[in-house]
Design a protein around this motif. Sequence first.
Motif, PDB file in Angstrom:
ATOM      1  N   GLU A  99      42.124  35.802  35.879  1.00 58.73           N
ATOM      2  CA  GLU A  99      42.350  36.251  37.251  1.00 58.73           C
ATOM      3  C   GLU A  99      43.658  36.789  37.383  1.00 58.73           C
ATOM      4  O   GLU A  99      43.986  37.515  37.999  1.00 58.73           O
ATOM      5  CB  GLU A  99      42.194  35.000  38.210  1.00 58.73           C
ATOM      6  CG  GLU A  99      42.428  35.233  39.682  1.00 58.73           C
ATOM      7  CD  GLU A  99      42.523  34.100  40.549  1.00 58.73           C
ATOM      8  OE1 GLU A  99      43.325  34.033  41.539  1.00 58.73           O
ATOM      9  OE2 GLU A  99      41.831  32.841  40.008  1.00 58.73           O
TER      10      GLU A  99
ATOM     11  N   GLU B  28      44.130  46.846  36.320  1.00 57.08           N
ATOM     12  CA  GLU B  28      43.503  46.601  35.239  1.00 57.08           C
ATOM     13  C   GLU B  28      42.243  47.754  34.969  1.00 57.08           C
ATOM     14  O   GLU B  28      41.816  47.902  33.809  1.00 57.08           O
ATOM     15  CB  GLU B  28      43.066  45.214  34.983  1.00 57.08           C
ATOM     16  CG  GLU B  28      44.158  44.222  34.594  1.00 57.08           C
ATOM     17  CD  GLU B  28      45.217  44.565  33.581  1.00 57.08           C
ATOM     18  OE1 GLU B  28      44.519  44.616  32.459  1.00 57.08           O
ATOM     19  OE2 GLU B  28      46.468  44.714  33.833  1.00 57.08           O
ATOM     20  N   GLN B  29      41.754  48.039  36.089  1.00 56.82           N
ATOM     21  CA  GLN B  29      40.517  49.042  36.003  1.00 56.82           C
ATOM     22  C   GLN B  29      41.122  50.341  35.763  1.00 56.82           C
ATOM     23  O   GLN B  29      40.410  51.264  35.375  1.00 56.82           O
ATOM     24  CB  GLN B  29      39.814  48.939  37.311  1.00 56.82           C
ATOM     25  CG  GLN B  29      39.307  47.729  37.836  1.00 56.82           C
ATOM     26  CD  GLN B  29      38.688  47.404  39.049  1.00 56.82           C
ATOM     27  OE1 GLN B  29      39.039  48.215  39.966  1.00 56.82           O
ATOM     28  NE2 GLN B  29      38.190  46.081  39.305  1.00 56.82           N
TER      29      GLN B  29
ATOM     30  N   ALA C 208      41.745  40.733  35.399  1.00 56.86           N
ATOM     31  CA  ALA C 208      40.714  40.836  34.604  1.00 56.86           C
ATOM     32  C   ALA C 208      39.552  39.954  35.256  1.00 56.86           C
ATOM     33  O   ALA C 208      39.032  38.937  34.886  1.00 56.86           O
ATOM     34  CB  ALA C 208      40.880  39.991  33.158  1.00 56.86           C
ATOM     35  N   GLU C 209      39.210  40.471  36.663  1.00 55.38           N
ATOM     36  CA  GLU C 209      38.101  39.938  37.111  1.00 55.38           C
ATOM     37  C   GLU C 209      36.866  39.756  36.733  1.00 55.38           C
ATOM     38  O   GLU C 209      36.136  38.803  36.753  1.00 55.38           O
ATOM     39  CB  GLU C 209      37.776  40.638  38.676  1.00 55.38           C
ATOM     40  CG  GLU C 209      36.958  39.924  39.485  1.00 55.38           C
ATOM     41  CD  GLU C 209      36.741  40.926  40.659  1.00 55.38           C
ATOM     42  OE1 GLU C 209      36.146  40.401  41.785  1.00 55.38           O
ATOM     43  OE2 GLU C 209      36.742  42.251  40.450  1.00 55.38           O
ATOM     44  N   ASP C 210      36.467  40.784  35.699  1.00 56.10           N
ATOM     45  CA  ASP C 210      35.165  40.706  34.918  1.00 56.10           C
ATOM     46  C   ASP C 210      35.379  39.517  34.035  1.00 56.10           C
ATOM     47  O   ASP C 210      34.041  38.982  33.853  1.00 56.10           O
ATOM     48  CB  ASP C 210      35.105  42.076  34.220  1.00 56.10           C
ATOM     49  CG  ASP C 210      36.034  42.365  33.168  1.00 56.10           C
ATOM     50  OD1 ASP C 210      37.485  41.973  33.502  1.00 56.10           O
ATOM     51  OD2 ASP C 210      35.877  42.685  32.240  1.00 56.10           O
ATOM     52  N   LYS C 211      36.314  39.072  33.569  1.00 54.12           N
ATOM     53  CA  LYS C 211      36.397  37.821  32.569  1.00 54.12           C
ATOM     54  C   LYS C 211      36.427  36.718  33.349  1.00 54.12           C
ATOM     55  O   LYS C 211      35.934  35.647  32.846  1.00 54.12           O
ATOM     56  CB  LYS C 211      37.362  37.980  31.771  1.00 54.12           C
ATOM     57  CG  LYS C 211      37.611  39.316  30.967  1.00 54.12           C
ATOM     58  CD  LYS C 211      36.811  39.412  29.918  1.00 54.12           C
ATOM     59  CE  LYS C 211      36.678  40.927  29.223  1.00 54.12           C
ATOM     60  NZ  LYS C 211      38.112  41.155  28.619  1.00 54.12           N
TER      61      LYS C 211
ATOM     62  N   LEU D 160      34.960  36.222  36.607  1.00 53.19           N
ATOM     63  CA  LEU D 160      33.698  35.619  37.271  1.00 53.19           C
ATOM     64  C   LEU D 160      32.814  34.942  36.627  1.00 53.19           C
ATOM     65  O   LEU D 160      32.049  34.064  37.232  1.00 53.19           O
ATOM     66  CB  LEU D 160      33.284  36.953  37.894  1.00 53.19           C
ATOM     67  CG  LEU D 160      34.081  37.749  38.998  1.00 53.19           C
ATOM     68  CD1 LEU D 160      33.335  38.810  39.652  1.00 53.19           C
ATOM     69  CD2 LEU D 160      34.183  36.546  40.189  1.00 53.19           C
ATOM     70  N   PRO D 161      32.511  35.038  35.200  1.00 54.69           N
ATOM     71  CA  PRO D 161      31.500  34.213  34.718  1.00 54.69           C
ATOM     72  C   PRO D 161      32.127  32.666  34.534  1.00 54.69           C
ATOM     73  O   PRO D 161      31.132  31.990  34.930  1.00 54.69           O
ATOM     74  CB  PRO D 161      31.380  34.757  33.303  1.00 54.69           C
ATOM     75  CG  PRO D 161      31.868  36.134  33.488  1.00 54.69           C
ATOM     76  CD  PRO D 161      32.913  36.059  34.408  1.00 54.69           C
TER      77      PRO D 161
ATOM     78  N   ASP E 120      29.610  39.236  47.486  1.00 58.45           N
ATOM     79  CA  ASP E 120      28.609  39.052  46.451  1.00 58.45           C
ATOM     80  C   ASP E 120      27.634  38.335  47.390  1.00 58.45           C
ATOM     81  O   ASP E 120      27.741  37.201  47.526  1.00 58.45           O
ATOM     82  CB  ASP E 120      28.825  38.467  45.079  1.00 58.45           C
ATOM     83  CG  ASP E 120      27.696  38.461  44.222  1.00 58.45           C
ATOM     84  OD1 ASP E 120      26.488  38.409  44.682  1.00 58.45           O
ATOM     85  OD2 ASP E 120      27.910  38.434  43.071  1.00 58.45           O
TER      86      ASP E 120
ATOM     87  N   GLU F 257      43.990  43.753  39.908  1.00 61.79           N
ATOM     88  CA  GLU F 257      42.661  44.225  39.433  1.00 61.79           C
ATOM     89  C   GLU F 257      42.545  45.815  39.541  1.00 61.79           C
ATOM     90  O   GLU F 257      41.884  46.277  38.530  1.00 61.79           O
ATOM     91  CB  GLU F 257      41.510  43.684  40.542  1.00 61.79           C
ATOM     92  CG  GLU F 257      41.390  42.118  40.518  1.00 61.79           C
ATOM     93  CD  GLU F 257      40.447  41.648  41.497  1.00 61.79           C
ATOM     94  OE1 GLU F 257      39.595  42.575  42.132  1.00 61.79           O
ATOM     95  OE2 GLU F 257      40.732  40.544  41.697  1.00 61.79           O
TER      96      GLU F 257
END
Length: 440
Positions: free
Chosen positions: A232, A105-106, A236-239, A241-242, A285, A102
């Motif tokens: 994951e 990727e960031q 690409a955690e942002d992709k 998580l949804p 979260d 992660e």
Amino acid sequence: MLSHIPEAAQDADANIKLAKEIIGNCVHCGVCLSRCPTYAVRHEENDSPRGRIFLIKGMYEKGGVPDARTVEHLDRCLTCLACEAICPSGVEYSKLIAHGREYVEQHYRRPLFQRVVRESLIRLLPNAGLFRKAIALGRLARPARGLFSGTLRAMMDMVPASPLPAPSPVDRPQTFTVTPGTIRRKRVALLNGCVQTALDTAINEATIRLLQRHGVEVVVAQGSGCCGAPAEHMGAEDKALPLVKANIDAWLREADGPEGLDAVIINTSGCGTSVKAYGHAMRLDPQWADKAARVSAMARDISEFMTEIGLMPPARPTGQRIVYHSACSMQHGQRIINQPKDLLRSAGFTVLDVPEGYLCCGSAGTYNLLQPEIAQQLKERKVRNIRSVNALVAASGNIGCMTQLAGDVGIPFVHTVELLDWATGGPEPAALAKAQIAAG
């Protein structure tokens, strides 16, 4: 210790704080080297768990943009977790490598080709419709695959030579009641997956029949889908998580409804490892932490669940010599080792182990596409080991491994659940019928 980053700054980032604790548990004993697939084929320290731990430590100490060498060696990790399973110090390498990726990727900008390929996979794999179209295009281009190399060649090689099966009606949201005349014992949700619904529709069909026959009502929940693992695994955690949140919502709607849920059943071990980690992924979260933990606690591999409720006596004689390939995500990620083999034996099969069974086959999600050279070496080694036991059929609990190996092992390769379904009254698996395998 991440000595170059002030303690306050490390503690402000929960992932770096956790990484510091995990790295501190590593005593650099080297036991992990004996189980690491990339170290087995490359014999390089930086391509071992111990070496990658040092690289991650240095990456966090330095901060900012990771260097290309660190990224390369982290990319080469299969995330098979054989190292974590054998580590005498209990180092949670899975969490360390996930957070390290992660971070990459960031902070790291990959070359254009890598960005395009990775983004394409993240978009295609969770969407069965798009994936089917991509496979159709790939079949058109397959005759020219000799003109390509590397990732593009690997993608073309993985395209099935035969057309994909038509979409199965069982993969639409609906409820499957128990077999008539059977008392309902449990009610479960089935993760029907993404790639699996395109590549091999028989697996979900067999799973549902097996559960119905054993008094288990099955629901394919509206809104559930890809577990998020493809994104994951690429950091690409942002992709991811949804997709994770969609599954959590879908399953908890069922769990909190009037009928309730006893479990979330997963028949792809790579997905199972991911779903069982939802609680960790969402722990920071406050809106999702408790809900994710509930779902992780309900997640069961189909072999775990069938072991818990008990397999009925076989309805027909079987007896075939089955070589069981345990996916890394099954034996290392979920620590499910004996249940699938015990079930197959209870169903009447003779079960054989694969020599060097702890070693990855090279599939590892999208690894065989992104790291085709290493994946091919591991595949060849696994194929030799499977062939060496002279079985009539190969079985596994993970579609990725089956796709990686089926074309080369020289015997039918089927999902464990297809054999259990067949033994207890279901149809003969198509691969066995095609090969005309006789009992014995």
